[in-house]
Design a protein around this motif. Structure first.
Motif, PDB file in Angstrom:
ATOM      1  N   GLU A   1       0.801  -1.225   0.000  1.00 40.50           N
ATOM      2  CA  GLU A   1       0.000   0.000   0.000  1.00 40.50           C
ATOM      3  C   GLU A   1       0.828   1.267   0.000  1.00 40.50           C
ATOM      4  O   GLU A   1       0.389   2.315  -0.442  1.00 40.50           O
ATOM      5  CB  GLU A   1      -0.868   0.029   1.258  1.00 40.50           C
ATOM      6  N   ILE A   2       2.029   1.171   0.552  1.00 46.81           N
ATOM      7  CA  ILE A   2       2.843   2.374   0.696  1.00 46.81           C
ATOM      8  C   ILE A   2       3.544   2.714  -0.613  1.00 46.81           C
ATOM      9  O   ILE A   2       3.711   3.873  -0.965  1.00 46.81           O
ATOM     10  CB  ILE A   2       3.854   2.185   1.843  1.00 46.81           C
ATOM     11  N   LEU A   3       3.913   1.676  -1.340  1.00 50.06           N
ATOM     12  CA  LEU A   3       4.570   1.917  -2.626  1.00 50.06           C
ATOM     13  C   LEU A   3       3.544   2.368  -3.669  1.00 50.06           C
ATOM     14  O   LEU A   3       2.349   2.166  -3.512  1.00 50.06           O
ATOM     15  CB  LEU A   3       5.259   0.638  -3.109  1.00 50.06           C
TER      16      LEU A   3
ATOM     17  N   LYS B   1      -2.333   3.392  -1.383  1.00 51.47           N
ATOM     18  CA  LYS B   1      -3.339   3.726  -0.364  1.00 51.47           C
ATOM     19  C   LYS B   1      -4.228   4.890  -0.782  1.00 51.47           C
ATOM     20  O   LYS B   1      -5.267   5.101  -0.180  1.00 51.47           O
ATOM     21  CB  LYS B   1      -2.681   3.981   1.002  1.00 51.47           C
TER      22      LYS B   1
END
Lengths: 319, 263
Positions: free
Chosen positions: A91-93, A135
Motif C-alpha cells: 500500500e505504501i509503494l 493507499k
C-alpha cells in the motif's frame, strides 16, 4: 486437458475442530472459467490457498498445469497468478513500484520489468495514477492493480479469490469487464465468489460449494434447470391476494407462495407462457386486474436455496 | 545467484518504504536522540561515575544498544502488518525462495539502524560524548551494534509471524526490549540492584553488548562489572556468542514459520 485438478481435499483447522474442506474435488478444463460459488466460510479461500501453494491440505491431491501442488510448489508458482481478497500489493509503494518490484521478483530483469509494468498499467487504465501510493487508490483501482500484479508473467492458470468483494457497483462492473477481456485471451481461470450473478456472468461452469464440499456443478443453465423451470409472478391489490393465490395454484398445479410486502403471488410453472395466459384469463374472469405480471427464470439464489435448503448464509470464515 | 538478486530486491523495498514514509525515519531518529538528551541532562548531573568526561561517556553505548534492540519491534510490527494485508501471501505465491524474502527484510530493516546510529552519534558528540579509542575500534564498536540489531531483527520476524495484530506486536516488542535494556548496565550500575537481578543483568546480552562497546570506545570503568562473572569479564566474546546463538536459533525458526505463514 484439465488445467486444475483437486481430488478429495481435506483441511481442518484448530486440531480438527473446524473442517474447512471436507473431501472437496473439482477440476477446470484448460482455457475455461470455473466459478466456485458459496457463502463465506464455505471453503472457497482455503481451496484457492491450497491450489496456489500457500497451504498444505491434510489429505487429498491437487494438480495445477499438470504439476503436483504439494510435491513441487516451486514449479507451480512459476505458472500461476493469484489475486484477491487476501493476496495484496504494497500500500505504501506506488502502483508502478509495485509492478516493477513483482516483475523483478519474477526475474524479468529491471528493463523488462519496467516495460511490463507500463504495459499493464496502460491496459488496466492506471497509467495516470501509476506514481501515486496504492493507499490513495479507490477500491476498484486497487483490485485492478492487484490483478495486474498477478498477470506479470502471463500465468497459465489464474486464481481470483473474490475479486469484487467490497467493491461498489461501478467498481464491480469495471472489474467484470477486465476479467471478461482476460478470459477472451484464453486464460484458465478459477474464480471464487459469493455473488451468484458474478458466477453467472463470468464463469463457463459453476461449482457450488457449501460446508467444504462441492454440492452441485454444471453450467448456470444446467443448474437453473435443476431447480425446475420458470416461476410465475403476479402482483395484485392486497384485497385480491387470496383469490389470486387460489387461481395460481390451480393453473400451475403447484403450491403458490405469497410475499405480502410487495403483494406478489408466485409459483413454479412448467408450461411457461401458456400458464401465464391461462392465469390472466382466470384473473380477468374473476374481475381481478393484476398490477404486474411476469415469468421469471430462476436466479442462482434460487439454485442455492433448492440445493442446500437454506439461503446462502454466512458463517465465520475459518482462517 | 537469483537468491541474492531476490534479497537485493526485498532489501530495496524495505528501504523504499523509508523514503515513502519519512515519518518512520524521522521518529526512529528523534526518539533515541531524545533519550540521549533526557538521560544526559536528567541523570548526568547526579550520577557519579568516577569517570573522566562524566555520565555521557557511559550513557552513549547504553543508548546505542537500547536503540538497536528496538529493531526487533520494528521488524515484527512491519511484518505483522504485511501479513494482515495479505502481502505475504502474494510474496509466497511467487517463484522465489522464502529465505530470500526474510533475509531481504532483515537486511532492509537493519539498514535503518545505520542512519539512526549516525544521527545519535552526532547528538552524543554535541552533548559531550568523546570516544577515545581511535577510529578503528570505534568502527568495530558500531559494527557490533549493527550486527546486534540484525540478529534481533530475526527474533522480530518470528514474533511478527506469531502474533497476528500489528499493535499487539508493538506491545510485545516493547515488553521484551524494555526490561531487557533496563535490567542491564546500560543506564545505571548493576551494583545497586538486588543480588538476583545483578546476576541476570550481568548475563543479559544487552549488558555484554554495552560493556563491550564501552571497552571499544575506550572507557576504563565499564560501569557494573562487579561480581566478576564470566560475561562481565569477557563482554565482547559473550556478545559474539549471544548474537551467534540468536541467529542459530531464530533464522531456521523464522524461515520455517514464514514458509507456513498465513493470515
Amino acid at each position: 486437458m484439465k488445467s486444475v485438478i483437486a481430488e478429495d481435499l481435506v483441511k481442518t483447522y484448530r486440531d480438527g475442530e473446524v473442517r474447512a474442506l471436507d473431501h472437496l474435488s473439482l477440476d477446470v478444463e484448460e482455457g475455461t472459467v470455473l466459478g466456485v460459488l458459496g457463502p463465506n466460510g464455505a471453503g472457497k479461500t482455503t481451496t484457492v490457498r491450497i491450489l496456489a501453494t500457500l497451504l498444505k491440505p491434510d489429505s487429498g491431491r491437487a494438480m495445477v498445469g499438470g504439476i503436483d501442488v504439494i510435491k513441487h510448489p516451486d514449479k507451480v508458482r512459476q505458472i500461476i497468478g493469484l489475486s484477491g481478497q487476501y493476496a495484496a500489493v504494497d500500500e505504501i509503494l506506488t502502483g508502478y513500484d509495485n509492478l516493477v518490484m513483482f516483475g523483478e521478483l519474477y526475474h524479468l530483469g529491471k528493463k523488462q520489468a519496467v516495460l511490463r509494468a507500463n504495459e499493464l498499467l496502460e491496459r488496466f487504465s492506471l497509467t495516470e495514477s501509476a506514481k501515486r501510493p496504492i493507499k490513495t487508490y479507490s477500491g476498484g483501482m486497487r483490485r485492478r492493480l492487484d490483478l495486474a500484479a498477478s498477470l506479470i508473467v502471463k500465468p497459465k492458470v489464474l486464481f481470483l479469490d473474490e475479486p469484487t468483494t467490497g467493491l461498489d457497483p461501478r467498481g464491480r462492473l469495471e472489474m467484470w469487464g477486465v476479467i471478461e477481456d482476460l478470459v477472451k485471451g484464453g486464460t484458465t481461470l478459477l474464480l471464487t465468489t459469493q455473488y451468484l450473478e458474478e458466477a453467472d456472468q463470468l464463469a463457463d461452469e459453476i461449482a457450488v460449494i457449501d460446508h467444504g464440499k462441492v454440492i452441485a456443478r454444471g453450467t448456470s443453465d444446467v443448474l437453473k434447470k435443476q431447480v425446475g423451470g420458470e416461476r410465475l409472478e403476479i402482483v395484485v391489490e392486497a384485497a385480491h391476494i387470496e383469490k389470486t393465490q387460489a387461481i395460481v395454484s390451480k393453473v400451475s398445479g403447484n403450491k403458490s407462495s405469497v410475499d405480502a410486502g410487495i403483494r406478489m403471488v408466485s409459483a413454479p410453472v412448467s408450461t411457461g407462457a401458456t400458464a401465464l395466459i391461462e392465469t390472466l384469463r382466470e384473473l380477468d374472469a374473476a374481475g381481478i386486474h393484476p398490477l404486474d405480471v411476469g415469468l421469471k427464470r430462476p436466479s442462482l439464489d434460487d439454485v442455492f436455496l433448492s440445493l442446500t435448503g437454506h439461503i446462502a448464509e454466512e458463517k465465520e470464515e475459518a482462517k | 545467484m537469483s537468491a541474492l538478486l531476490d534479497i537485493r530486491i526485498i532489501t530495496q523495498r524495505q528501504l523504499r518504504l523509508l523514503t515513502r514514509v519519512p515519518e518512520v525515519l524521522i521518529f526512529s531518529t528523534i526518539q533515541p536522540v531524545m533519550f540521549v538528551l533526557l538521560f544526559r541532562f536528567v541523570f548526568g548531573g547526579s550520577i557519579d561515575t568516577g569517570q573522566p568526561g562524566g555520565y555521557v561517556q557511559l550513557l552513549m553505548p547504553g543508548i546505542f544498544v537500547q536503540t538497536v534492540a528496538f529493531t526487533l519491534a520494528g521488524t515484527a510490527s512491519g511484518l505483522a502488518e504485511d501479513l494482515k494485508k495479505g502481502l505475504i501471501d502474494r510474496f509466497r505465491s511467487l517463484p522465489i525462495s522464502p529465505s530470500a524474502l526474510v533475509v531481504g527484510r532483515t537486511l532492509g530493516d537493519s539498514m535503518l539502524n545505520i542512519v539512526v546510529l549516525v544521527v545519535m552519534a552526532l547528538a552524543g558528540l554535541a552533548v559531550g560524548w568523546r570516544p577515545s579509542s581511535g577510529i578503528t575500534k570505534i568502527l568495530i564498536g558500531f559494527l557490533f551494534l549493527f550486527l546486534f540489531g540484525y540478529a534481533l531483527s530475526w527474533v522480530g520476524i518470528y514474533v511478527g509471524l506469531s502474533v497476528s495484530d500489528a499493535r499487539v506486536v508493538q506491545n510485545v516488542g516493547f515488553m521484551v526490549t524494555f526490561p531487557l535494556t533496563f535490567l542491564s548496565n546500560a543506564f545505571a550500575p548493576t551494583t545497586g540492584m538486588p543480588r538476583l537481578l545483578q546476576y541476570f543483568a550481568e548475563w543479559n546480552p544487552v549488558s555484554t553488548m554495552v560493556a563491550g562497546c564501552r571497552e571499544l570506545f575506550g572507557l576504563q570503568n565499564e560501569f557494573g562489572a562487579t561480581a566478576g562473572s564470566f560475561p562481565s569479564e569477557n563482554p565482547l566474546l559473550m556478545s559474539i556468542v549471544y548474537m551467534g546463538l540468536i541467529m542459530l536459533i531464530f533464522i531456521p525458526l523464522s524461515v520455517r514459520k514464514y514458509k507456513n505463514a498465513s493470515n
